[in-house]
Design a protein around this motif. Structure first.
Motif, PDB file in Angstrom:
ATOM      1  N   MET A  47      25.525   7.607 -27.079  1.00 19.65           N
ATOM      2  CA  MET A  47      26.960   7.422 -27.293  1.00 19.65           C
ATOM      3  C   MET A  47      27.372   5.961 -27.117  1.00 19.65           C
ATOM      4  N   HIS A  48      26.685   5.238 -26.229  1.00 22.38           N
ATOM      5  CA  HIS A  48      27.029   3.832 -26.008  1.00 22.38           C
ATOM      6  C   HIS A  48      26.800   3.005 -27.267  1.00 22.38           C
ATOM      7  N   GLU A  49      25.878   3.425 -28.133  1.00 20.64           N
ATOM      8  CA  GLU A  49      25.622   2.689 -29.365  1.00 20.64           C
ATOM      9  C   GLU A  49      26.836   2.772 -30.289  1.00 20.64           C
ATOM     10  N   ASP A  50      27.452   3.952 -30.373  1.00 17.74           N
ATOM     11  CA  ASP A  50      28.671   4.084 -31.174  1.00 17.74           C
ATOM     12  C   ASP A  50      29.772   3.182 -30.645  1.00 17.74           C
ATOM     13  N   ILE A  51      29.916   3.157 -29.311  1.00 14.48           N
ATOM     14  CA  ILE A  51      30.966   2.336 -28.704  1.00 14.48           C
ATOM     15  C   ILE A  51      30.700   0.856 -28.975  1.00 14.48           C
ATOM     16  N   CYS A  52      29.458   0.416 -28.788  1.00 12.99           N
ATOM     17  CA  CYS A  52      29.118  -0.998 -28.995  1.00 12.99           C
ATOM     18  C   CYS A  52      29.288  -1.402 -30.453  1.00 12.99           C
ATOM     19  N   ASN A  53      28.857  -0.541 -31.362  1.00  5.67           N
ATOM     20  CA  ASN A  53      28.989  -0.866 -32.791  1.00  5.67           C
ATOM     21  C   ASN A  53      30.457  -1.002 -33.194  1.00  5.67           C
ATOM     22  N   LEU A  54      31.290  -0.090 -32.691  1.00  7.82           N
ATOM     23  CA  LEU A  54      32.709  -0.157 -33.017  1.00  7.82           C
ATOM     24  C   LEU A  54      33.352  -1.389 -32.395  1.00  7.82           C
ATOM     25  N   ALA A  55      32.951  -1.714 -31.161  1.00  6.13           N
ATOM     26  CA  ALA A  55      33.514  -2.895 -30.488  1.00  6.13           C
ATOM     27  C   ALA A  55      33.193  -4.167 -31.262  1.00  6.13           C
ATOM     28  N   GLU A  56      31.969  -4.269 -31.752  1.00  2.00           N
ATOM     29  CA  GLU A  56      31.590  -5.469 -32.500  1.00  2.00           C
ATOM     30  C   GLU A  56      32.243  -5.496 -33.871  1.00  2.00           C
ATOM     31  N   GLU A  57      32.333  -4.316 -34.487  1.00  4.38           N
ATOM     32  CA  GLU A  57      32.971  -4.256 -35.809  1.00  4.38           C
ATOM     33  C   GLU A  57      34.445  -4.652 -35.729  1.00  4.38           C
ATOM     34  N   LYS A  58      35.127  -4.210 -34.691  1.00  3.77           N
ATOM     35  CA  LYS A  58      36.560  -4.506 -34.537  1.00  3.77           C
ATOM     36  C   LYS A  58      36.824  -5.796 -33.770  1.00  3.77           C
ATOM     37  N   ARG A  59      35.772  -6.424 -33.251  1.00  8.83           N
ATOM     38  CA  ARG A  59      35.882  -7.693 -32.540  1.00  8.83           C
ATOM     39  C   ARG A  59      36.828  -7.607 -31.348  1.00  8.83           C
ATOM     40  N   VAL A  60      36.597  -6.641 -30.505  1.00  6.61           N
ATOM     41  CA  VAL A  60      37.468  -6.463 -29.345  1.00  6.61           C
ATOM     42  C   VAL A  60      37.016  -7.380 -28.209  1.00  6.61           C
ATOM     43  N   SER A  61      37.942  -7.645 -27.291  1.00  5.98           N
ATOM     44  CA  SER A  61      37.645  -8.505 -26.146  1.00  5.98           C
ATOM     45  C   SER A  61      37.191  -7.712 -24.936  1.00  5.98           C
ATOM     46  N   ILE A  62      37.606  -6.457 -24.843  1.00  2.64           N
ATOM     47  CA  ILE A  62      37.246  -5.650 -23.677  1.00  2.64           C
ATOM     48  C   ILE A  62      37.201  -4.179 -24.059  1.00  2.64           C
ATOM     49  N   ILE A  63      36.279  -3.476 -23.428  1.00  2.00           N
ATOM     50  CA  ILE A  63      36.169  -2.024 -23.549  1.00  2.00           C
ATOM     51  C   ILE A  63      36.584  -1.415 -22.216  1.00  2.00           C
ATOM     52  N   ILE A  64      37.524  -0.491 -22.252  1.00  2.00           N
ATOM     53  CA  ILE A  64      37.952   0.212 -21.033  1.00  2.00           C
ATOM     54  C   ILE A  64      37.467   1.651 -21.146  1.00  2.00           C
ATOM     55  N   ILE A  65      36.688   2.088 -20.158  1.00  2.00           N
ATOM     56  CA  ILE A  65      36.111   3.429 -20.186  1.00  2.00           C
ATOM     57  C   ILE A  65      36.310   4.093 -18.827  1.00  2.00           C
ATOM     58  N   PRO A  66      36.611   5.395 -18.778  1.00  2.42           N
ATOM     59  CA  PRO A  66      36.872   6.061 -17.493  1.00  2.42           C
ATOM     60  C   PRO A  66      35.614   6.177 -16.626  1.00  2.42           C
ATOM     61  N   PHE A  67      35.839   6.178 -15.331  1.00  2.00           N
ATOM     62  CA  PHE A  67      34.790   6.431 -14.348  1.00  2.00           C
ATOM     63  C   PHE A  67      34.360   7.897 -14.456  1.00  2.00           C
ATOM     64  N   HIS A  68      33.125   8.188 -14.030  1.00  2.39           N
ATOM     65  CA  HIS A  68      32.612   9.552 -14.180  1.00  2.39           C
ATOM     66  C   HIS A  68      33.108  10.502 -13.093  1.00  2.39           C
ATOM     67  N   LYS A  69      33.921   9.991 -12.154  1.00  4.06           N
ATOM     68  CA  LYS A  69      34.500  10.849 -11.125  1.00  4.06           C
ATOM     69  C   LYS A  69      36.015  10.868 -11.265  1.00  4.06           C
ATOM     70  N   GLN A  70      36.620  11.985 -10.862  1.00  3.92           N
ATOM     71  CA  GLN A  70      38.068  12.124 -10.887  1.00  3.92           C
ATOM     72  C   GLN A  70      38.563  12.583  -9.525  1.00  3.92           C
ATOM     73  N   GLN A  71      39.788  12.208  -9.233  1.00  5.58           N
ATOM     74  CA  GLN A  71      40.356  12.550  -7.934  1.00  5.58           C
ATOM     75  C   GLN A  71      40.871  13.987  -7.944  1.00  5.58           C
ATOM     76  N   THR A  72      40.529  14.732  -6.902  1.00  3.08           N
ATOM     77  CA  THR A  72      41.002  16.105  -6.762  1.00  3.08           C
ATOM     78  C   THR A  72      42.323  16.123  -6.020  1.00  3.08           C
ATOM     79  N   VAL A  73      42.865  17.311  -5.827  1.00  2.00           N
ATOM     80  CA  VAL A  73      44.164  17.457  -5.162  1.00  2.00           C
ATOM     81  C   VAL A  73      44.111  16.952  -3.719  1.00  2.00           C
TER      82      VAL A  73
END
Length: 846
Positions: A560-586
């Motif tokens: 999946m990271h390959e899709d993200i990297c390819n799109l980032a380079e194609e669109k010439r973005v400055s930063i990729i923001i991606i969620p952490f693999h943990k979430q806060q519970t109640v």
């Protein structure tokens, strides 16, 4: 009752065998009554189906690392159970696969094949044929001519003395089997290579679609020519004509009728059970009609699937039917092909030599034909060769052609076995070869703005935002809004919904989601996609100077990271923001959602073409504390030094330009008692290159001091920025200083600290109990449940380029060096900065 077996007898022997069926012997009375379960049709079929599924799944599993399509494992599972391996044991063959069970197992396999061909037709977009133009049509036809000519010569080599059919029939069956392209298998390969949405991938799919159409026409002609006991010589002509009438009736009458049914269904409501059953009954009626007129039943099912309009009805049928048909019934068909294959019938070195030589010849013929036409259309030679290789993909249609030829007695058992081996070898070779030689051509020139540090405040900021689930959206929207989009520096946000590829053929072709779709969601994934798109579109409409482009990437988590990297380079973005693999519970604990998300983040940080920000989401709603002169968001940057921390400070500086954001920068300075920590990377560099690591530390310290000193000057008279220096000597004092800021923050921005000696010195000991080392020592501390904070955390990783000799090239630009802000600081009145503000974006957008 005859005890001969399916796998021990040829087609001719089957004709001469007398099989006695007992209609009452369907279910057994049980072992305790003295019944043998294998003498009854139902328990015997259940055992056969279980063995087929287990054997085919086994081969699919072990061949998956070698990029082999599923059809290879399914045919090999049949070969294992057939006369080539286990079937050589006569006791196993006569008890597990007796000839009396042939009617049941072949009927079920045929039903699975009929409905699978219906699904294949359903997933094909016939409008592609209209849009492809001359290019795809020419490549498809040219790619079939040379393999078909080879099939003519190969048919003479395979000549059998007992052949009762005409030479034309044999030539057609062999030619179609060698020249056709497997559309479903090709789509899977293109998806795994990440080229399904490139120009090459789209051309390959269009060409394969036209190739399949030609193959079905030739197969119908071959069946017509191989009809036996014809009343007159016009029988074959009548078969072709009636098949054409049937296809015309489907497109002219059936298609408008189904379209009318779709329009009559109220918008937003699912299709009724009666409507689904009505459509599925049409599959059996179509198969029955084409079988009666002399064409194979699968032809009717395929045409019927083609005429159903693309849209919610087709997607609903695929959702309900595909797993059962593809996972349970279709393997029976491929396994039966293996059960009917007896490799021992291929005798003599000449036979094996001819069978194996046809593989490279057929591949080369298809490549040459494809390459010649590709050159006429000015397609690069390398891509033309790859396209020719892709057109050699074999699978479903070839096995259908071979099985139909065997049923029509055009192909004897030896020819059938040879062609199955040829199909297996060709299909097994193509995927690994293409995977090995395909190297995507870089179409874009290198771009400079790969980091926040060299993104100026008077130019557009391009951000790629990744979303796993709708829960990620509110905080990301508030973060984007706080990043200060303005007239001189608008934000272009590419919102990428990440969806796992689960192995379904229907999911492979879904990569980009359409906008403003009024159709109801067909499944949970599409409902989430619609939810995400609607939220970001509302954000775009209500906030000025923001443009949102939503997309959906469907791929395995491992790539999946390959899709993200390819799109980032194609669109010439400055930063990729991606969620952490943990979430806060109640209760405030950080709970892991999906371990695969962590793998995606790790791979992305290692391979990203730009900077990456990992967002630990604890909510970013600061407006509930808006009283008096308090800003809506309190943001704190923890600065130790190094490229990642400079990237964090650059992002924080941009946020501080927002009239509702207050930035606090806490600069940690080593005290007199601080111990010097040597980075492992620097020690390796010293050993391998003979360079003193102290020189690198001096250079890094000089860059850090220059950067932070200029920032202090820039922010000296800026009331939106507060600068604090903390002198600490070890990790324990560092943690105490951070805890003192805990209760007043909405967002921490920190660097990962990679490559920073000062960060390693002041965080010594913190990594000993690290849970998530990919966040760095400080990021891991802030993301831990033990830290007890309600603030979100953005962990920054700066992209570091390489010089001509492979050396690291650090970013020297500074975000405040824009035409508007350099050399003086922007002045803004208190009344403007703290004017009343509307409700937080995410609260009413999502």
């Amino acid at each position: 009752m005859d005890n001969s077996s399916i796998i021990a007898s040829s087609g001719n022997v089957t004709d001469k065998s007398l099989i006695c069926y007992t209609p009452a012997m369907t279910t057994t009375n049980g072992l305790w009554e003295g019944d043998n379960p294998l003498e009854y049709s139902l328990p015997l079929f259940i055992l056969q189906l279980t063995l087929v599924v287990l054997s085919t799944r086994f081969f699919v599993f072990i061949l998956k690392p070698f990029n082999q399509p599923r059809v290879i494992g399914e045919i090999m599972g049949g070969l294992l159970l057939g006369p080539s391996v286990l079937g050589r044991n006569e006791e196993f063959a006569s008890k597990v696969f007796p000839l009396k069970s042939v009617m049941v197992i072949e009927t079920m396999a045929s039903m699975g094949l009929i409905y699978f061909l219906f699904l294949v037709g359903l997933e094909m977009d016939i409008s592609v044929v209209k849009r492809t133009g001359k290019k795809a049509v020419s490549i498809a036809i040219a790619g079939m001519i040379l393999p078909f000519i080879l099939g003519i010569f190969f048919s003479f080599f395979l000549d059998e003395h007992h052949l009762h059919m005409s030479r034309a029939s044999l030539v057609l069956y062999i030619g179609v089997a060698l020249s056709v392209t497997a559309f479903p298998v090709l789509a899977r390969i293109l998806a795994e290579l990440k080229i399904i949405n490139t120009e090459l991938g789209k051309l390959a799919l269009s060409t394969a679609l036209i190739n399949d159409m030609c193959a079905w026409i030739l197969l119908a002609l071959a069946i017509a020519l191989s009809e036996k006991n014809s009343v007159n010589t016009w029988a074959s002509v009548w078969v072709v004509l009636t098949s054409g009438v049937f296809a015309t009736f489907c497109f002219v009458v059936v298609r408008p009728g189904i379209s009318w049914m779709i329009r009559k269904t109220p918008e937003g409501q699912p299709f009724s059970e009666f409507q689904i059953c009505f459509v599925l009954t049409g599959v059996m009626i179509s198969a029955f009609i084409t079988d009666v007129i002399g064409t194979h039943s699968v032809f009717g099912a395929f045409i019927y699937g083609l005429v159903i309009p693309n849209g919610p009805l087709g997607a609903t049928i695929i959702e309900k039917l595909e797993d059962f048909v593809s996972g349970l019934l279709l393997p029976l068909f491929f396994a039966l092909s293996g059960l009917k294959t007896d490799i021992s019938l291929v005798k003599g070195a000449n036979r094996w030599f001819g069978a194996l030589m046809v593989v490279p010849l057929a591949c080369i013929g298809k490549i040459i034909g494809t390459l010649l036409i590709s050159m006429l259309f000015q397609i690069p030679t390398r891509e033309g060769v790859i396209l020719g290789l892709l057109m050699n993909t074999k699978g479903l249609v070839e096995m259908i052609v071979l099985n139909v030829g065997r049923e029509q007695k055009v192909l004897g058992d030896e020819i059938f076995s040879i062609m199955v081996v040829v199909t297996l070898v060709m299909t097994a070779l193509i995927s690994p070869i293409v995977t090995l030689i395909y190297k995507p051509r870089k179409r874009l020139i290198p771009y400079k703005k790969r980091t926040m540090q060299n993104s100026r405040l008077d130019a557009e900021l391009r951000v790629l935002v990744c979303v796993h689930v709708p829960r990620n959206v509110p905080t990301i929207i508030n973060l984007l809004e706080a990043t200060h989009p303005s007239k001189k520096s608008p934000i272009c946000a590419y919102v990428l919904h990440l969806v796992e590829l689960t192995g379904r053929a229907s999911a492979m072709l879904i990569v980009h989601a359409s906008r403003k779709s009024d159709r109801p969601a067909l499944n949970k994934t599409q409902a989430q996609t619609d939810h995400i798109i609607n939220a970001f579109q509302n954000f775009e409409e209500q906030i000025g100077y923001v443009s949102v482009q939503p997309l959906t990437a469907v791929s395995p988590y491992s790539t999946m990271h390959e899709d993200i990297c390819n799109l980032a380079e194609e669109k010439r973005v400055s930063i990729i923001i991606i969620p952490f693999h943990k979430q806060q519970t109640v209760d405030g604990e950080m709970q892991e959602t999906n371990p695969a998300f962590r793998m995606v983040n790790h791979n992305l940080v290692q391979n990203s073409p730009c900077s990456v920000g990992i967002l630990v989401d604890r909510g970013l709603n600061g407006l509930n504390r808006l009283t008096g002169s308090l800003a809506s968001h309190e943001v704190t940057v923890l600065y130790f030094g190094g490229p990642d921390d400079r990237e964090a400070l650059s992002y924080g500086w941009r946020m501080s330009r927002h009239p509702r954001v207050h930035l606090t920068v806490m600069h940690f300075i080593p005290g007199i008692d601080a111990k010097t920590v040597t980075l492992a990377k620097e020690v390796d560099d010293e050993r391998e290159m003979g360079i003193n690591y102290r020189n690198g530390s001096v250079k890094e310290n000089r860059i850090n001091e220059e950067y932070i000193n200029e920032f202090k000057i820039m922010s000296e008279n800026d009331e939106s920025v507060e600068y604090i220096e903390k002198v600490v000597n070890n990790g324990e004092e560092t943690v105490s200083a951070i805890r003192s800021m805990n209760n007043v923050n909405d967002l921490f921005i920190v660097g990962r600290g990679q490559g920073s000696t000062s960060s390693a010195t002041l965080t010594e000991g913190l990594t000993d109990w690290s849970e998530c080392p990919e966040l760095g020592a400080i990021g891991d501390l802030l993301a831990s449940s033990d830290f007890e904070t309600s603030a979100s955390v953005l962990v920054m990783h700066q992209y570091i380029g390489e010089g001509p000799e492979g050396e690291e090239v650090y970013v020297s630009d500074k975000p405040w060096h824009s035409n508007e802000n350099h050399p003086s600081v922007r002045h803004m009145s208190m009344a403007t900065r703290y004017a009343p503000m509307p409700m937080p974006m995410a609260n009413h957008l999502f």
